[in-house]
Design a protein around this motif. Sequence first.
Motif, mmCIF file in Angstrom:
data_model
loop_
_atom_site.group_PDB
_atom_site.id
_atom_site.type_symbol
_atom_site.label_atom_id
_atom_site.label_comp_id
_atom_site.label_asym_id
_atom_site.label_seq_id
_atom_site.Cartn_x
_atom_site.Cartn_y
_atom_site.Cartn_z
ATOM 1 N N ALA A 68 88.414 46.032 110.839
ATOM 2 C CA ALA A 68 88.791 47.243 111.575
ATOM 3 C C ALA A 68 88.859 46.963 113.072
ATOM 4 N N ARG A 69 87.866 46.198 113.585
ATOM 5 C CA ARG A 69 87.877 45.839 114.999
ATOM 6 C C ARG A 69 89.112 45.016 115.342
ATOM 7 N N HIS A 70 89.473 44.105 114.457
ATOM 8 C CA HIS A 70 90.645 43.267 114.685
ATOM 9 C C HIS A 70 91.911 44.129 114.739
ATOM 10 N N ARG A 102 76.426 44.276 99.713
ATOM 11 C CA ARG A 102 76.987 45.442 100.383
ATOM 12 C C ARG A 102 77.042 45.241 101.891
ATOM 13 N N HIS A 103 76.020 44.591 102.411
ATOM 14 C CA HIS A 103 75.980 44.317 103.850
ATOM 15 C C HIS A 103 77.145 43.408 104.245
ATOM 16 N N ASP A 104 77.397 42.366 103.438
ATOM 17 C CA ASP A 104 78.503 41.455 103.754
ATOM 18 C C ASP A 104 79.845 42.186 103.727
ATOM 19 N N ASP A 111 82.307 42.649 106.892
ATOM 20 C CA ASP A 111 83.687 42.194 106.779
ATOM 21 C C ASP A 111 84.667 43.321 107.121
ATOM 22 N N ARG A 112 84.422 44.514 106.619
ATOM 23 C CA ARG A 112 85.309 45.647 106.896
ATOM 24 C C ARG A 112 85.265 46.048 108.366
#
Length: 134
Positions: A51-53, A40-42, A46-47
């Motif tokens: 989102a930042r990108h 879940r952490h990964d 990743d999300r």
Amino acid sequence: MSSIERRRRAETLQAALPTPPLPTDYLRTDDLDRVPALTRHDVRVDRRAEARHILTVREVQRRAIEGAAVEAGQAFVDAAAVDAQRRVLTEAKFQLQRARKESQILAGDDPELAAKFGLLDDDFFTFVRLTGTA
């Protein structure tokens, strides 16, 4: 019998060995049992990165659009300034031409008046030139 049949060899030749199959322990994309599971952490990391990108790309697009708008506005102001300067120059030319014609009409055939009016026209030309460039 054809000439091809006479040249045919009776013994079989060694053929190249076929390519061996891939080892079964390789990871395949369709083999879900062997794909390592994301925690879940990964997934959250990743999300967040995705989102930042996306936000960064949108911000760059916004800045590019704003920069283009500023450049277009500056180009419009520059074009208007050139047009205004052209109009001032045209008006100054008409004023100088009018002053010269008036001097010629008033002086007539008198060379002394023509010389005095010429000096006045030169002074007026200097004045118009200085005020037109200021």
